[in-house]
Design an enzyme around this catalytic site. Structure first.
Site, PDB file in Angstrom:
ATOM      1  N   THR A  94      39.851  48.767  26.316  1.00 26.74           N
ATOM      2  CA  THR A  94      40.085  49.030  24.892  1.00 26.74           C
ATOM      3  C   THR A  94      39.385  47.916  24.125  1.00 26.74           C
ATOM      4  O   THR A  94      39.784  46.745  24.242  1.00 26.74           O
ATOM      5  CB  THR A  94      41.589  48.996  24.563  1.00 26.74           C
ATOM      6  OG1 THR A  94      42.248  49.967  25.369  1.00 26.74           O
ATOM      7  CG2 THR A  94      41.825  49.312  23.083  1.00 26.74           C
ATOM      8  N   LYS A 169      41.143  56.128  20.227  1.00 32.21           N
ATOM      9  CA  LYS A 169      42.208  55.290  20.821  1.00 32.21           C
ATOM     10  C   LYS A 169      42.930  54.460  19.745  1.00 32.21           C
ATOM     11  O   LYS A 169      44.158  54.426  19.687  1.00 32.21           O
ATOM     12  CB  LYS A 169      41.573  54.387  21.877  1.00 32.21           C
ATOM     13  CG  LYS A 169      42.392  53.216  22.322  1.00 32.21           C
ATOM     14  CD  LYS A 169      43.250  53.502  23.517  1.00 32.21           C
ATOM     15  CE  LYS A 169      44.176  52.341  23.800  1.00 32.21           C
ATOM     16  NZ  LYS A 169      45.132  52.594  24.819  1.00 32.21           N
TER      17      LYS A 169
HETATM   18  P1  NAD Z   1      44.094  42.503  32.864  1.00 32.96           P
HETATM   19  O1  NAD Z   1      44.009  41.246  32.094  1.00 32.96           O
HETATM   20  O2  NAD Z   1      45.192  42.692  33.865  1.00 32.96           O
HETATM   21  O3  NAD Z   1      42.692  42.750  33.652  1.00 32.96           O
HETATM   22  C1  NAD Z   1      41.436  42.391  33.142  1.00 32.96           C
HETATM   23  C2  NAD Z   1      40.656  41.808  34.302  1.00 32.96           C
HETATM   24  O4  NAD Z   1      39.321  41.520  33.876  1.00 32.96           O
HETATM   25  C3  NAD Z   1      41.250  40.484  34.825  1.00 32.96           C
HETATM   26  O5  NAD Z   1      41.550  40.627  36.204  1.00 32.96           O
HETATM   27  C4  NAD Z   1      40.138  39.473  34.576  1.00 32.96           C
HETATM   28  O6  NAD Z   1      40.052  38.478  35.567  1.00 32.96           O
HETATM   29  C5  NAD Z   1      38.910  40.367  34.585  1.00 32.96           C
HETATM   30  N1  NAD Z   1      37.726  39.800  33.937  1.00 32.96           N
HETATM   31  C6  NAD Z   1      37.635  39.185  32.736  1.00 32.96           C
HETATM   32  N2  NAD Z   1      36.351  38.837  32.491  1.00 32.96           N
HETATM   33  C7  NAD Z   1      35.623  39.250  33.558  1.00 32.96           C
HETATM   34  C8  NAD Z   1      34.258  39.182  33.907  1.00 32.96           C
HETATM   35  N3  NAD Z   1      33.361  38.608  33.100  1.00 32.96           N
HETATM   36  N4  NAD Z   1      33.860  39.715  35.079  1.00 32.96           N
HETATM   37  C9  NAD Z   1      34.765  40.288  35.918  1.00 32.96           C
HETATM   38  N5  NAD Z   1      36.074  40.390  35.653  1.00 32.96           N
HETATM   39  C10 NAD Z   1      36.501  39.860  34.487  1.00 32.96           C
HETATM   40  O7  NAD Z   1      44.096  43.682  31.790  1.00 32.96           O
HETATM   41  P2  NAD Z   1      44.559  45.203  32.010  1.00 32.96           P
HETATM   42  O8  NAD Z   1      45.993  45.335  31.667  1.00 32.96           O
HETATM   43  O9  NAD Z   1      44.057  45.685  33.312  1.00 32.96           O
HETATM   44  O10 NAD Z   1      43.750  45.904  30.826  1.00 32.96           O
HETATM   45  C11 NAD Z   1      42.347  46.132  30.909  1.00 32.96           C
HETATM   46  C12 NAD Z   1      41.921  46.892  29.661  1.00 32.96           C
HETATM   47  O11 NAD Z   1      42.650  48.117  29.581  1.00 32.96           O
HETATM   48  C13 NAD Z   1      42.190  46.138  28.350  1.00 32.96           C
HETATM   49  O12 NAD Z   1      41.119  46.348  27.480  1.00 32.96           O
HETATM   50  C14 NAD Z   1      43.477  46.761  27.844  1.00 32.96           C
HETATM   51  O13 NAD Z   1      43.605  46.682  26.436  1.00 32.96           O
HETATM   52  C15 NAD Z   1      43.292  48.189  28.304  1.00 32.96           C
HETATM   53  N6  NAD Z   1      44.554  48.920  28.479  1.00 32.96           N
HETATM   54  C16 NAD Z   1      45.600  48.336  29.138  1.00 32.96           C
HETATM   55  C17 NAD Z   1      46.803  49.038  29.277  1.00 32.96           C
HETATM   56  C18 NAD Z   1      47.987  48.428  30.017  1.00 32.96           C
HETATM   57  O14 NAD Z   1      49.087  48.990  29.912  1.00 32.96           O
HETATM   58  N7  NAD Z   1      47.811  47.333  30.746  1.00 32.96           N
HETATM   59  C19 NAD Z   1      46.927  50.325  28.724  1.00 32.96           C
HETATM   60  C20 NAD Z   1      45.834  50.904  28.082  1.00 32.96           C
HETATM   61  C21 NAD Z   1      44.652  50.177  27.958  1.00 32.96           C
END
Ligand code: NAD
Length: 295
Positions: A94, A169
């Site tokens: 997102t 979204k």
């Molecule tokens: P998270 O923080 O658990 O995972 C993100 C991952 O990206 C982390 O493991 C981090 O180490 C990795 N990362 C960051 N920079 C990086 C890079 N340069 N190279 C490789 N890896 C890298 O977040 P999440 O909960 O998995 O959410 C991910 C996305 O999905 C976000 O944009 C969030 O807004 C969206 N989202 C999350 C949810 C939810 O309920 N968690 C729901 C809908 C949407």
């Protein structure tokens, strides 16, 4: 079966990658955090050394990263150079609409296909492969992505051109944030008036106050057994993520010249809720802020 890489193996990326493995795809991945790579490996995902390494010799790259700057960073850090022409880049993070359009431009300039495809459904939906994908990009990119997204979700919608998925979204989540505050205010008013939660629910859920925040995600314990209110407000969808999406909506509104006073108020209230130390609780816990008492 396709060769797919997933970049960003966090709460969402790991189960999404795991579902691609379950469908028989050859799945590789990369994350900056070694323990996250380990979680993915336990679901059959092959670890790669970098994002660029992960984009080498695959058909599709899915990014699931925290924010726009991370997406632009990995797109710019050799991934597009390493990928073969025509590789499909799907960004399911997102992020802000401007960064999403920037990512499409970088991919297009490098002769790649690209799609913004943010999700709703949260970690539960990612585990159960029941996510909804909102997609922006060309028809070709969408048609190629659809069967892959269907392995991770139950609904895949083509919303329009570049950035349209992100736009859908944040518009949806702005409605959700506003409606949850409205429903919470009504329950708090009912408490002050001596009206029971169940009585308000029984009337409003079948009257003109009916909405998802009330009938599926009721912010008080009792009326909807599956709502996080019955599980000590454990997310669900964390207040910090709601705040993130409301801020993205405000940025987009400012850039587009749209007037969104209720969206602005919702962003402020969720800002307070987070400042109160409640960012990790479910967003329906905003009712505690409205009530003026932590749970
Ligand atoms: P998270 O923080 O658990 O995972 C993100 C991952 O990206 C982390 O493991 C981090 O180490 C990795 N990362 C960051 N920079 C990086 C890079 N340069 N190279 C490789 N890896 C890298 O977040 P999440 O909960 O998995 O959410 C991910 C996305 O999905 C976000 O944009 C969030 O807004 C969206 N989202 C999350 C949810 C939810 O309920 N968690 C729901 C809908 C949407």
């Amino acid at each position: 079966m396709a060769k797919i890489s997933v970049i960003g193996l966090g709460n969402m990326g790991v189960p999404m990658a795991g579902n691609l493995v379950k469908q028989g795809h050859e799945v590789a991945g990369f994350d900056l955090v070694a323990t996250n790579m380990g979680q993915a490996a336990s679901r059959g995902v092959t670890g790669r050394k970098s994002a660029a390494d992960a984009a080498t010799d695959v058909d599709i790259v899915v990014t699931m990263l925290p924010a726009g700057k991370h997406v632009l960073e990995v797109y710019g850090a050799g991934m597009l150079k390493a990928a073969k022409p025509g590789t499909l880049f799907i960004d399911s993070s997102t992020i802000d609409v401007a960064s999403a359009r920037g990512a499409h431009k970088l991919a297009g300039d490098a002769k790649m296909l690209s799609l913004d495809a943010p999700v709703s459904g949260g970690v539960g939906g990612a585990e159960a492969a029941t996510l909804t994908f909102m997609c922006g990009g060309s028809k070709d990119a969408f048609e190629k992505a659809k069967p892959i997204l269907e392995a991770m979700g139950k609904k895949v919608v083509h919303c329009g051109d570049a950035g349209a998925g992100q736009a859908a979204k944040i518009c949806n989540n702005m409605i959700l944030g506003i409606s949850m505050i409205g429903v919470s205010e009504a329950f708090v008013l009912a408490e002050k008036l001596g009206l029971s939660h169940q009585a308000l629910f029984d009337v409003a859920s079948t009257a003109s106050g009916q909405c998802w925040s009330l009938t599926s995600y009721c912010p008080v314990p009792g009326p909807v057994p599956a709502s996080p209110a019955n599980n000590n407000y454990k997310p669900g969808f964390a207040s910090a993520l709601m705040l993130k999406d409301l801020k993205l909506a405000q940025e987009a509104a400012a850039a587009a010249g749209a007037t969104t006073p209720m969206g602005a108020a919702a962003a402020q209230l969720y800002g307070l809720h987070n400042a109160w130390g409640e960012g990790g609780t479910d967003f329906s816990g905003i009712i505690h802020l409205i009530r003026g008492k932590s749970q």
